[in-house]
Structure formats: C-alpha cells, structure tokens
Design a protein around this motif. Structure first.
Motif, PDB file in Angstrom:
ATOM      1  N   ASP A  30       0.739  -1.192   0.079  1.00  0.00           N
ATOM      2  CA  ASP A  30       0.222   0.041  -0.057  1.00  0.00           C
ATOM      3  C   ASP A  30       0.876   1.451  -0.242  1.00  0.00           C
ATOM      4  O   ASP A  30       1.489   1.555   0.932  1.00  0.00           O
ATOM      5  N   GLU A  31       0.905   1.891  -1.080  1.00  0.00           N
ATOM      6  CA  GLU A  31       1.679   3.120  -1.152  1.00  0.00           C
ATOM      7  C   GLU A  31       0.990   4.419  -0.489  1.00  0.00           C
ATOM      8  O   GLU A  31       1.826   5.329  -0.347  1.00  0.00           O
ATOM      9  N   VAL A  32      -0.147   4.136  -0.148  1.00  0.00           N
ATOM     10  CA  VAL A  32      -0.659   5.328   0.629  1.00  0.00           C
ATOM     11  C   VAL A  32      -0.382   5.374   1.924  1.00  0.00           C
ATOM     12  O   VAL A  32       0.203   6.295   2.469  1.00  0.00           O
ATOM     13  N   THR A  33      -0.343   4.101   2.538  1.00  0.00           N
ATOM     14  CA  THR A  33      -0.194   4.051   3.934  1.00  0.00           C
ATOM     15  C   THR A  33       1.468   4.029   4.234  1.00  0.00           C
ATOM     16  O   THR A  33       2.137   4.417   5.328  1.00  0.00           O
ATOM     17  N   ALA A  34       2.430   3.687   3.383  1.00  0.00           N
ATOM     18  CA  ALA A  34       3.741   3.411   3.303  1.00  0.00           C
ATOM     19  C   ALA A  34       4.505   4.564   4.044  1.00  0.00           C
ATOM     20  O   ALA A  34       5.323   4.736   5.099  1.00  0.00           O
ATOM     21  N   PRO A  35       4.102   5.925   3.557  1.00  0.00           N
ATOM     22  CA  PRO A  35       4.919   7.169   3.849  1.00  0.00           C
ATOM     23  C   PRO A  35       4.259   7.176   5.661  1.00  0.00           C
ATOM     24  O   PRO A  35       5.439   7.669   6.398  1.00  0.00           O
ATOM     25  N   HIS A  36       3.473   6.826   5.929  1.00  0.00           N
ATOM     26  CA  HIS A  36       2.932   7.326   7.406  1.00  0.00           C
ATOM     27  C   HIS A  36       3.749   6.080   8.334  1.00  0.00           C
ATOM     28  O   HIS A  36       3.696   6.357   9.522  1.00  0.00           O
ATOM     29  N   VAL A  37       4.206   4.771   7.935  1.00  0.00           N
ATOM     30  CA  VAL A  37       4.913   4.058   8.699  1.00  0.00           C
ATOM     31  C   VAL A  37       6.352   4.021   8.279  1.00  0.00           C
ATOM     32  O   VAL A  37       6.845   2.771   8.649  1.00  0.00           O
ATOM     33  N   ASN A  38       6.715   4.794   7.410  1.00  0.00           N
ATOM     34  CA  ASN A  38       8.103   4.973   7.093  1.00  0.00           C
ATOM     35  C   ASN A  38       8.738   3.778   6.107  1.00  0.00           C
ATOM     36  O   ASN A  38       9.886   3.471   6.328  1.00  0.00           O
ATOM     37  N   LEU A  39       7.928   3.294   5.186  1.00  0.00           N
ATOM     38  CA  LEU A  39       8.594   2.223   4.514  1.00  0.00           C
ATOM     39  C   LEU A  39       9.242   2.752   3.186  1.00  0.00           C
ATOM     40  O   LEU A  39       9.689   2.128   2.397  1.00  0.00           O
ATOM     41  N   VAL A  40       9.095   4.231   3.114  1.00  0.00           N
ATOM     42  CA  VAL A  40       9.627   4.703   1.998  1.00  0.00           C
ATOM     43  C   VAL A  40      10.622   6.037   2.418  1.00  0.00           C
ATOM     44  O   VAL A  40      10.558   6.581   3.583  1.00  0.00           O
ATOM     45  N   PRO A  41      11.772   6.546   1.793  1.00  0.00           N
ATOM     46  CA  PRO A  41      12.554   7.517   2.108  1.00  0.00           C
ATOM     47  C   PRO A  41      11.790   8.859   2.265  1.00  0.00           C
ATOM     48  O   PRO A  41      10.567   9.231   1.421  1.00  0.00           O
ATOM     49  N   MET A  42      11.731   9.577   3.494  1.00  0.00           N
ATOM     50  CA  MET A  42      11.316  10.617   3.881  1.00  0.00           C
ATOM     51  C   MET A  42      12.218  11.728   4.320  1.00  0.00           C
ATOM     52  O   MET A  42      13.093  11.239   5.137  1.00  0.00           O
ATOM     53  N   ALA A  43      11.950  12.818   4.192  1.00  0.00           N
ATOM     54  CA  ALA A  43      12.864  13.871   4.788  1.00  0.00           C
ATOM     55  C   ALA A  43      12.552  14.101   6.190  1.00  0.00           C
ATOM     56  O   ALA A  43      13.568  14.374   7.014  1.00  0.00           O
ATOM     57  N   PRO A  45      10.031  11.894   9.640  1.00  0.00           N
ATOM     58  CA  PRO A  45       9.613  10.815   9.965  1.00  0.00           C
ATOM     59  C   PRO A  45       7.912  10.925   9.689  1.00  0.00           C
ATOM     60  O   PRO A  45       7.501  11.956   9.958  1.00  0.00           O
ATOM     61  N   GLY A  46       7.336   9.805   9.197  1.00  0.00           N
ATOM     62  CA  GLY A  46       5.877   9.807   8.924  1.00  0.00           C
ATOM     63  C   GLY A  46       5.572   9.301  10.687  1.00  0.00           C
ATOM     64  O   GLY A  46       6.249   9.034  11.311  1.00  0.00           O
ATOM     65  N   ASP A  47       4.054   9.646  10.713  1.00  0.00           N
ATOM     66  CA  ASP A  47       3.302   9.546  11.808  1.00  0.00           C
ATOM     67  C   ASP A  47       2.232   8.931  11.762  1.00  0.00           C
ATOM     68  O   ASP A  47       1.220   9.789  11.407  1.00  0.00           O
ATOM     69  N   LEU A  48       1.790   7.641  11.875  1.00  0.00           N
ATOM     70  CA  LEU A  48       0.562   6.905  11.624  1.00  0.00           C
ATOM     71  C   LEU A  48      -0.560   7.533  12.473  1.00  0.00           C
ATOM     72  O   LEU A  48      -1.492   7.584  12.083  1.00  0.00           O
TER      73      LEU A  48
END
Length: 372
Positions: A30-43, A45-48
């Motif tokens: 799931d590419e939508v949830t992935a940033p919020h659980v930090n499974l993709v590079p982010m500047a 941290p995501g916060d679910l």
C-alpha cells in the motif's frame, strides 16, 4: 581522543515504526499508508497516529457542521453541566450528604437530557483542538488495530485510558462518548487505512470459516518454514447436578429435589475448538509470525552479536551501521517472497476483494526512519 574511538559494551537499539501496520502495509504493498509507517524514504519521519487523528477530527468537525446551531448549543450546555457536576462531585467528601445529593443530581441531569447523549458525542470530542492531544487519544487504538482490534475493544480502550492522557476534559468524559470514539476510529480507518483494513477482514473471515468447519487455522511462514497452528481449545462443558443436604420436598419435573444445584463444569481432559478464537486470533497471529520471521532472518544473517525484543533490534554500537542496513534488507527479502499468497493458500483466505497497491518494496532499504 575521539568519542567514536572509546570502547563501549552497551548495546544500542532500533525499533520498527508502528511495526504491525508496517507488515500489513507491506503485505498489500500500500503506497498510501507506506509514508506514514516509514517504508519509503522521507525527509522527516511519518506519523501514522497523527495521520489517523487528523482524519478522525476532520470527520468529527464535518458531523458537527451538519448539526443545527441550536442542537450544538444544547449539547454544549449539557456537556458543561455534566462537567460542573462531576467537578463538584470529585471535591465532595465521601459519604457526605452533599455527595449523595450530587450523585442524584447527576443522574437526573442524564435522564432529563437522554435525547442529547448521542448528539453530544462529536460535540464533546470537537473540544479537543490540540494536534498533540488528538494523537494521544487515537494512538492505542491505531496501535492495536493490526492485532485484532474491534470497535467495542477500541471503545473500551478509550474509556480505560481517558484519565491517563493528562487531558483535563477527558476526566469528565461519559462512557458513551468513549465508546463513540472507539467506533469512530475503527470506521474511519476503513477509509484512511483502506487496504490494510481490507486485509484484516480477510484474516477474520478465514478464521470464522475454520471455526464453522471445526478446524484450526495453520500455515507455514515463508522463508523460515516455521509451522504455525492457531490451537485454541476449551474444555467440553457438561451439566452436573449436585444435591446439598438431605432431600427437600418432592422430586421436581427434572427428577431432582429442590435442594439440588445445577452447575456447569469444563472438562479440560476433553477439549473442543474455542468459539470465536480463530477469527479473533487470525490477524494478530499472522502478523506476529511474519514479525518473528523478519527477526529470525535478521539474526541468522548477522555476523555480530545481537539482542532482540519483538520488533526491537539491538547490537553493540560498533555494529549499528551493519544492523541498520541488515534489518531493512531482510524486511525486503521477506516481502519480495510474496508471503501473502503463501499465507492465503494455507488458510484458504479469499483475497479476491483485496486491492493491491504499487509500493516498491526496494525503497525500504533507503528509508531512514522505518527502523530507528
């Protein structure tokens, strides 16, 4: 001498970022949830938890906006009256006449305003305006969703945790309003975490089907080949009649005297599948088995000493760079093997209604925050 040259025997640790949700997200890519659980590079941290909190309060505000202004005024007046009465009650001496009077007044207030009890739920929660407080309120709900959270269970968590958050308003929360929030978080996550929530339903349905057929769910964890069985059993319950003292009166239609007790005894020597446990345990046990597989792969491939606690990985500080890369690489290895198809084949799960995302699992290797 440079600090990096000092000898240390202390381990450092890195933990998964909302690990249960990470596994669910990877299963359906799931590419939508992935940033919020930090499974993709982010500047950053995501916060679910914050993501869900923002979605929940957007919905709360939408509901309140649909109310007539007079309804909102009545609900706010009712909430203010309850808060005032509860404050006075908390200050009153135990067993005092004042306390008894306030208890009666509070009961009368609830009864007179019964028509406002449900209406006041979203109005009450709309009073929480701090993003930090909103995040606190949904955190435990969101954390436990992958492990079999239900609307009722999430509501009970809200009730149990209300006085632990350090939020004054929640000290005066009605249980009905806590239950409302639990249900709202659950229903909201069906939209904000759509793909992972669909998968939870698949696990639950597979467990329910197993119960109906009188069997236990079982599967083999991919890559590690670890066998898992949801062996939930309970003793067969039988009715036993026990007479206490001499016979009293005449025999009843059951054939026993009036001073005979009917009791139910669970015979643990004879077991049967526990009702409801297969459906309740399918999702948490599947997630835990994948979590354990990730851990086993990591420890097996590490050529340095490690210590682990669930999704927390530790090693000496001199090996932390290696562990940082390894824990990400083994996560990718596990999910590139497509464990969902293997699991569904073993438990007869129906994934025909699952919408898979486009998440590129290789991005996990470059994610700074997925394990920190």
């Amino acid at each position: 001498e440079s600090p990096t040259q000092l000898l240390s025997g202390l381990p450092g640790f890195m933990d998964g970022s909302n690990n249960g949700a990470q596994h669910l997200t990877a299963l359906v890519r799931d590419e939508v949830t992935a940033p919020h659980v930090n499974l993709v590079p982010m500047a950053y941290p995501g916060d679910l938890y914050l993501y869900v909190a923002e979605s929940v309060w957007t919905e709360i505000q939408h509901i309140v906006n649909t109310y007539d202004k007079s309804w909102v005024q009545d609900a706010n007046r009712y909430i203010d009256n309850l808060i005032e009465l509860k404050k006075r009650l908390s200050e009153a001496e135990q067993n005092s006449d004042l306390r008894k009077e306030l208890v009666d007044t509070l009961a009368a207030c609830r009864q007179e305003n019964a028509h406002l009890a449900d209406l006041a739920s979203p109005v009450f929660w709309s009073r929480i305006t701090s993003a930090k407080d909103r995040r606190k309120i949904v955190k435990r709900n969101v954390m436990t969703l992958p492990y079999g959270g239900t609307p009722f269970g999430l509501g009970q968590q809200q009730i149990d945790d209300a006085k632990k958050h350090g939020i004054e308003l929640l000290l005066y929360m009605e249980h009905k309003w806590g239950s409302y929030m639990g249900r709202l978080v659950y229903e909201n996550c069906k939209e904000s975490l759509a793909k992972p929530m669909q998968l939870l339903s698949v696990f639950e349905n597979a467990g329910r089907a197993a119960e109906q057929e009188g069997r236990f769910l079982s599967w083999t964890v991919p890559l590690t080949n670890f066998p898992v069985v949801d062996d939930y059993t309970q003793g067969i319950v039988r009715r036993i009649y026990v007479q206490y003292g001499p016979p009293v009166g005449t025999r009843t239609s059951t054939g026993y005297y009036r001073n005979t007790l009917q009791i139910h005894i669970s015979f643990l020597e004879e077991t049967e599948p526990s009702k409801g446990k297969q459906s309740q345990g399918a999702s948490p046990n599947a997630i835990h088995s994948l979590d354990a597989a990730h851990l086993a792969l990591t420890v097996h491939q590490a050529d340095f000493p490690m210590v682990t606690i669930h999704d927390s990985y530790g090693c000496h500080l001199s090996n932390m760079d290696q562990l940082f890369a390894l824990v990400r690489d083994t996560f990718v290895q596990l999910y590139e093997s497509d464990p969902l198809q293997s699991l569904m084949s073993d438990i007869d799960g129906d994934v025909s209604g699952i919408e898979y995302g486009s998440l590129d699992l290789k991005l996990v290797r470059d994610s700074e925050y997925c394990f920190i």
